[in-house]
Design an enzyme around this catalytic site. Structure first.
Site, mmCIF file in Angstrom:
data_model
loop_
_atom_site.group_PDB
_atom_site.id
_atom_site.type_symbol
_atom_site.label_atom_id
_atom_site.label_comp_id
_atom_site.label_asym_id
_atom_site.label_seq_id
_atom_site.Cartn_x
_atom_site.Cartn_y
_atom_site.Cartn_z
ATOM 1 N N HIS A 171 0.678 -1.411 -0.041
ATOM 2 C CA HIS A 171 -0.008 -0.027 0.127
ATOM 3 C C HIS A 171 0.882 1.245 -0.062
ATOM 4 O O HIS A 171 0.224 2.225 -0.290
ATOM 5 C CB HIS A 171 -1.000 0.130 1.250
ATOM 6 C CG HIS A 171 -2.137 -0.948 1.039
ATOM 7 N ND1 HIS A 171 -3.272 -0.696 1.509
ATOM 8 C CD2 HIS A 171 -2.162 -1.964 0.569
ATOM 9 C CE1 HIS A 171 -4.263 -1.580 1.008
ATOM 10 N NE2 HIS A 171 -3.500 -2.596 0.423
ATOM 11 N N SER B 126 0.081 -1.138 -6.330
ATOM 12 C CA SER B 126 0.273 -2.534 -7.065
ATOM 13 C C SER B 126 0.896 -2.333 -8.207
ATOM 14 O O SER B 126 0.904 -1.238 -8.985
ATOM 15 C CB SER B 126 -1.077 -2.694 -7.052
ATOM 16 O OG SER B 126 -1.639 -3.249 -5.788
ATOM 17 N N LYS C 53 -14.471 -8.862 -7.671
ATOM 18 C CA LYS C 53 -13.689 -9.923 -8.755
ATOM 19 C C LYS C 53 -13.020 -10.891 -7.809
ATOM 20 O O LYS C 53 -12.878 -12.015 -7.963
ATOM 21 C CB LYS C 53 -12.625 -8.994 -9.396
ATOM 22 C CG LYS C 53 -11.828 -9.617 -10.374
ATOM 23 C CD LYS C 53 -11.086 -8.800 -11.412
ATOM 24 C CE LYS C 53 -10.755 -9.555 -12.573
ATOM 25 N NZ LYS C 53 -10.042 -8.592 -13.503
ATOM 26 N N ASP C 54 -12.418 -10.421 -6.489
ATOM 27 C CA ASP C 54 -11.865 -11.303 -5.514
ATOM 28 C C ASP C 54 -12.969 -12.254 -4.996
ATOM 29 O O ASP C 54 -12.410 -13.562 -4.734
ATOM 30 C CB ASP C 54 -11.306 -10.697 -4.412
ATOM 31 C CG ASP C 54 -9.962 -9.971 -4.828
ATOM 32 O OD1 ASP C 54 -9.401 -10.403 -5.728
ATOM 33 O OD2 ASP C 54 -9.427 -9.120 -4.253
ATOM 34 N N GLU D 25 6.544 -33.833 0.819
ATOM 35 C CA GLU D 25 5.726 -33.532 0.087
ATOM 36 C C GLU D 25 5.845 -32.831 -1.230
ATOM 37 O O GLU D 25 6.993 -32.350 -1.380
ATOM 38 C CB GLU D 25 4.917 -32.485 1.083
ATOM 39 C CG GLU D 25 4.149 -33.043 2.216
ATOM 40 C CD GLU D 25 2.722 -33.563 1.933
ATOM 41 O OE1 GLU D 25 2.862 -34.870 1.285
ATOM 42 O OE2 GLU D 25 1.794 -33.173 2.329
#
Length: 423
Positions: free
Chosen positions: A217, A221, A245-246, A289
């Site tokens: 922030h 972005s 959208k998220d 894993e």
């Protein structure tokens, strides 16, 4: 309003009363409501939010599982089975937590891929990138310790093999291994300290995530074009555009997560881990894993033990210094026609390393892993620095708005980037 109270703009009297004294709602409105974000995000930008939600799911399920888990070598395996059979919805909690680790790594690997493809590690976002790599390292440590807790065959022998790697370091190696074990073999002290750290580290990850978001922030972005917003015409508020959208991405994500949990919950696990740990019986093929397999393949690709350990850790350390290895002023691979195929080939090399890492240490898998590992390192140390000198990127648009309104994508080669005309 009283002296010293914050000037809250919320109309709800309860929210305003709280916000005047502790302006958390104003902060949330500023950081997640009106926060300006580039208007051209694609769905790759969903994965940061997905990672944060997954971390919350892992912490919540982990807390409830810890209430019923016993960190003792004689009872750990049975306590996990009791969770699965006798605790109300214990099977659901464990399957969510177990498969949540895999989903977490899938999301984070995609997040890293997006950051590398669109150049999100470049100035001024170097610290943002580096805190992300710290989160990745903490995730790996947490996942490794969590894999030991069921105390099955693969848990025990995986812990034995991986912790023994530190013995390759001269002088201090054996002391490090003894400190990790809490004794002279993987035993009850090892399980106790791994359980404690596995419980603690997710909260440390949450703290570093807070720093990661704070850095985001501050710098703002990145976006698919890799061009900084030139003004209000290039940005939109985070809410409601990207919250919607998220949310859509989150619904799709939880559908995939639910399919994994309810239909194929053991697909990504190893059947040997449903056998109680036995120090006297070595499994025929010890593997970590799946999300560790690329690094495990790099470790095995080097015949020297110390060299393999250094290469394995070096493969992650390269991510820290990536902002300085890539000297190209252009961020997005969309405008770098030479860099794009080399990067996609690097992704293929990582997938190949993951595949051969799960295979026995024999031919042709060892040779394949050596070629893939060689390209992995060459991409960072040779190809990226060289491309910064010889590559001629495509012309960049002068603003985000013009390509968005024209349908997106780079301008044709030789075309001049013009400012967007006023409507």
């Amino acid at each position: 309003m009283g002296i010293g109270l914050h000037n809250s703009e919320f109309k709800n009297p309860v929210i305003r009363w709280v916000d005047q004294r502790l302006p958390v709602f104003t902060m949330m409105q500023k950081e997640y409501g009106t926060f300006p974000t580039p208007k051209n995000f694609n769905y790759f930008w969903n994965f940061g939010a997905l990672a944060m939600v997954t971390l919350m799911v892992m912490i919540l399920t982990g807390v409830f599982l810890a209430m019923n888990y016993t960190a003792h070598t004689s009872m750990a395996f049975d306590s996990v089975e009791r969770i699965m059979r006798d605790v109300n919805y214990g099977w659901l909690l464990r399957y969510i937590h177990m498969n949540g680790a895999s989903m977490f790594f899938i999301v984070v690997y995609t997040h890293i891929f997006r950051g590398m493809y669109y150049g999100s590690y470049k100035a001024p976002r170097e610290l943002l990138w580096m805190t992300g790599v710290v989160i990745f390292l903490l995730m790996m440590a947490t996942a490794f310790m969590g894999y030991v807790l069921p105390w099955g065959q693969m848990s025990f022998w995986g812990a034995t093999v991986i912790t023994n790697l530190f013995s390759a370091f001269p002088i201090i190696g054996d002391s490090i291994v003894t400190w990790l074990w809490g004794g002279f073999s993987v035993d009850n002290p090892t399980l106790n300290r791994f359980f404690s750290l596995h419980y603690l580290l997710p909260f440390v990850i949450a703290g570093v995530v807070f720093l990661h978001i704070a850095a985001l922030h501050i710098t703002g972005s990145n976006n698919p074009l890799g061009v900084e917003p030139k003004g209000p015409q290039d940005t939109i508020p985070f809410h409601p555009y990207y919250t919607i959208k998220d949310s859509f991405g989150l619904v799709i994500y939880f559908v995939v997560f639910a399919v994994l949990v309810f239909f194929i919950p053991n697909y990504l696990g190893h059947p040997d881990n449903y056998i109680p740990a036995n120090p006297l019986v070595t499994p025929p093929h010890i593997v970590p894993e799946w999300y560790f397999l690329p690094f495990y393949a790099i470790l095995r690709a080097v015949p020297d033990k110390l060299g393999g350990v250094l290469m394995m850790f070096g493969s992650i350390a390269l991510l820290f210094v990536l902002p300085w290895l890539d000297g190209s002023p252009v961020r997005s691979m969309r405008f770098r026609p030479l860099a794009r195929p080399f990067f996609l080939l690097w992704v293929v090399a990582v997938v190949v390393l993951g595949y051969v890492g799960g295979k026995p240490a024999e031919e042709p898998f060892v040779t394949i892993s050596r070629f893939a590992a060689a390209y992995y390192f060459a991409y960072f140390l040779v190809i990226l620095p060289l491309l910064a000198r010889i590559e001629r990127p495509l012309p960049l648009p002068e603003s985000i708005s013009r390509p968005v309104l024209r349908g997106g994508g780079p301008l044709p080669a030789g075309a001049a980037a013009k400012p967007m005309e006023k409507a």
